[in-house]
Scaffold this active site. Structure first.
Site, PDB file in Angstrom:
ATOM      1  N   ASP A   1       0.862  -1.182   0.000  1.00  0.00           N
ATOM      2  CA  ASP A   1       0.000   0.000   0.000  1.00  0.00           C
ATOM      3  C   ASP A   1       0.908   1.245   0.000  1.00  0.00           C
ATOM      4  O   ASP A   1       2.103   1.143   0.325  1.00  0.00           O
ATOM      5  CB  ASP A   1      -0.840  -0.085   1.283  1.00  0.00           C
ATOM      6  CG  ASP A   1      -1.527   1.190   1.611  1.00  0.00           C
ATOM      7  OD1 ASP A   1      -2.342   1.631   0.799  1.00  0.00           O
ATOM      8  OD2 ASP A   1      -1.236   1.762   2.680  1.00  0.00           O
ATOM      9  N   PHE A   2       0.353   2.399  -0.352  1.00  0.00           N
ATOM     10  CA  PHE A   2       1.187   3.610  -0.381  1.00  0.00           C
ATOM     11  C   PHE A   2       1.053   4.442   0.906  1.00  0.00           C
ATOM     12  O   PHE A   2       1.923   4.402   1.762  1.00  0.00           O
ATOM     13  CB  PHE A   2       0.853   4.457  -1.633  1.00  0.00           C
ATOM     14  CG  PHE A   2       1.753   5.651  -1.772  1.00  0.00           C
ATOM     15  CD1 PHE A   2       3.095   5.495  -2.079  1.00  0.00           C
ATOM     16  CD2 PHE A   2       1.269   6.938  -1.564  1.00  0.00           C
ATOM     17  CE1 PHE A   2       3.948   6.596  -2.180  1.00  0.00           C
ATOM     18  CE2 PHE A   2       2.111   8.046  -1.672  1.00  0.00           C
ATOM     19  CZ  PHE A   2       3.453   7.870  -1.979  1.00  0.00           C
TER      20      PHE A   2
HETATM   21  O1  LIG Z   1      -4.441   2.862  -0.578  1.00  0.00           O
HETATM   22  P1  LIG Z   1      -3.581   3.961  -0.059  1.00  0.00           P
HETATM   23  O2  LIG Z   1      -2.352   4.171  -0.842  1.00  0.00           O
HETATM   24  O3  LIG Z   1      -3.265   3.838   1.409  1.00  0.00           O
HETATM   25  O4  LIG Z   1      -4.482   5.267  -0.179  1.00  0.00           O
HETATM   26  C1  LIG Z   1      -5.565   5.454   0.739  1.00  0.00           C
HETATM   27  C2  LIG Z   1      -5.914   6.910   0.807  1.00  0.00           C
HETATM   28  O5  LIG Z   1      -4.700   7.598   1.153  1.00  0.00           O
HETATM   29  C3  LIG Z   1      -4.721   9.010   1.178  1.00  0.00           C
HETATM   30  O6  LIG Z   1      -5.344   9.442   2.374  1.00  0.00           O
HETATM   31  C4  LIG Z   1      -4.648   9.047   3.518  1.00  0.00           C
HETATM   32  O7  LIG Z   1      -3.338   9.645   3.512  1.00  0.00           O
HETATM   33  C5  LIG Z   1      -3.355  11.101   3.585  1.00  0.00           C
HETATM   34  C6  LIG Z   1      -1.928  11.586   3.441  1.00  0.00           C
HETATM   35  O8  LIG Z   1      -1.103  11.041   4.432  1.00  0.00           O
HETATM   36  C7  LIG Z   1      -4.011  11.535   4.883  1.00  0.00           C
HETATM   37  O9  LIG Z   1      -4.041  12.951   4.984  1.00  0.00           O
HETATM   38  C8  LIG Z   1      -5.429  10.960   4.976  1.00  0.00           C
HETATM   39  O10 LIG Z   1      -5.981  11.246   6.237  1.00  0.00           O
HETATM   40  C9  LIG Z   1      -5.397   9.438   4.777  1.00  0.00           C
HETATM   41  O11 LIG Z   1      -6.713   8.905   4.699  1.00  0.00           O
HETATM   42  C10 LIG Z   1      -5.359   9.579  -0.063  1.00  0.00           C
HETATM   43  O12 LIG Z   1      -5.523  10.969   0.067  1.00  0.00           O
HETATM   44  C11 LIG Z   1      -6.654   8.902  -0.427  1.00  0.00           C
HETATM   45  O13 LIG Z   1      -7.119   9.364  -1.669  1.00  0.00           O
HETATM   46  C12 LIG Z   1      -6.371   7.409  -0.537  1.00  0.00           C
HETATM   47  O14 LIG Z   1      -7.517   6.734  -0.947  1.00  0.00           O
END
Ligand SMILES: O=P(O)(O)OC[C@H]1O[C@H](O[C@H]2O[C@H](CO)[C@@H](O)[C@H](O)[C@H]2O)[C@H](O)[C@@H](O)[C@@H]1O
Length: 276
Positions: free
Chosen positions: A30-31
């Protein structure tokens, strides 16, 4: 660097298999929250220092490396500098997009995404969404973030029922996450995305690392693959915000920093330079 040991028998078996036949291992990540520490503004996400170098190193030692993310694939590549990782596949939008070597292949977005794009600002206004609530328009989906409000959990509780109803009316699904609710197309998830990658690559071992609820389908896929003879290791990048992922994991590491240590340890052990 010594390797942390999984807490489950299946995890220990998978780690042994990963190290004894690295050329037949697939590692997928995951990212946000896993490769990249969580930050208040998603537009400023960056990988944990050094982790992409370690990933690039590991990619030269094992069969295949992938990132499976809720982000658009090109966004994850740009924010992460992932094009530095040889041979990496980046599956974006929970598997709806596939990035390889600078080229993206994607399925069309359903019409409900446009409905949500039009209705969401008015809906949030009508609900009295607190200051700091932010819409992230990802093209194929939209996410409502509350991390920058005074009470992120309270804001999620206020907004989620109406967002779920909007998703239902638009033939989309709601994806809850860390201080975020996403409205995204049906028919994709990280489990199906990972399973398809495994079917293509035919690894003997799969390692999957994630931190959020959207990663649990990938964990389930790893468990399911064990009955098909593929050893699997589920790794949680831990946080105080989500406990369900640690509960489902074979190995828990301390956020992206812990994951960087794990990847470095894997590379050292495969090379025989771990000093163990
Ligand atoms: O599947 P992922 O790579 O984990 O992406 C999931 C969501 O990640 C991001 O939001 C999350 O990270 C942000 C930055 O650190 C944080 O501010 C937020 O609270 C987290 O939920 C991204 O912005 C989403 O679009 C992704 O779906």
């Amino acid at each position: 660097m010594s390797l942390p040991q999984p807490s489950t028998d299946a995890g220990r078996t998978a780690l042994d298999a990963f190290l004894s036949a690295p050329e037949r291992a697939l590692a997928a990540f995951d990212f946000d929250g896993t490769l990249a520490p969580i930050v208040a503004d998603p537009r400023t996400s960056a990988p944990y220092p050094g982790i992409v170098d370690v990933l690039a190193d590991l990619a030269g030692l094992i069969g295949s490396v992938a990132v499976v993310t809720g982000r658009p694939a090109e966004t994850a590549v740009r924010l992460g500098g992932l094009d530095r990782v040889p041979g990496i596949t980046v599956l974006g939008h929970y598997g709806a997009e596939r990035w390889e070597g600078g080229r993206v292949v994607a399925v069309p977005a359903p019409p409900g995404v446009e409905v949500v794009r039009e209705e969401l600002p008015g809906l949030l206004d009508g609900l009295g969404a607190p200051e700091g609530t932010w819409i992230e328009d990802k093209g194929r989906s939209l996410a409502v973030h509350t991390r920058r409000t005074a009470d992120p959990d309270g804001a999620l509780a206020l907004l989620t029922p109406a967002l779920s109803e909007l998703a239902r009316r638009s033939d989309l699904q709601v994806e809850p996450g860390r201080m975020v609710v996403e409205l995204r197309p049906l028919g994709v998830d990280k489990g199906a995305a990972l399973t398809a990658l495994v079917a293509e690559a035919g690894p003997r071992t799969v390692l999957y690392a994630g931190d959020d609820l959207g990663d649990l389908p990938a964990f389930d896929a790893v468990v399911g693959l064990r009955s098909q003879g593929v050893e699997g290791l589920n790794v949680c990048s831990s946080s105080d915000e989500v406990t369900a992922v640690a509960e489902a994991a074979d190995l828990v590491v301390s956020g992206p920093a812990g994951l960087a240590d794990l990847l470095g340890g894997l590379a050292d052990t495969i090379r025989g330079t771990s000093g163990a």
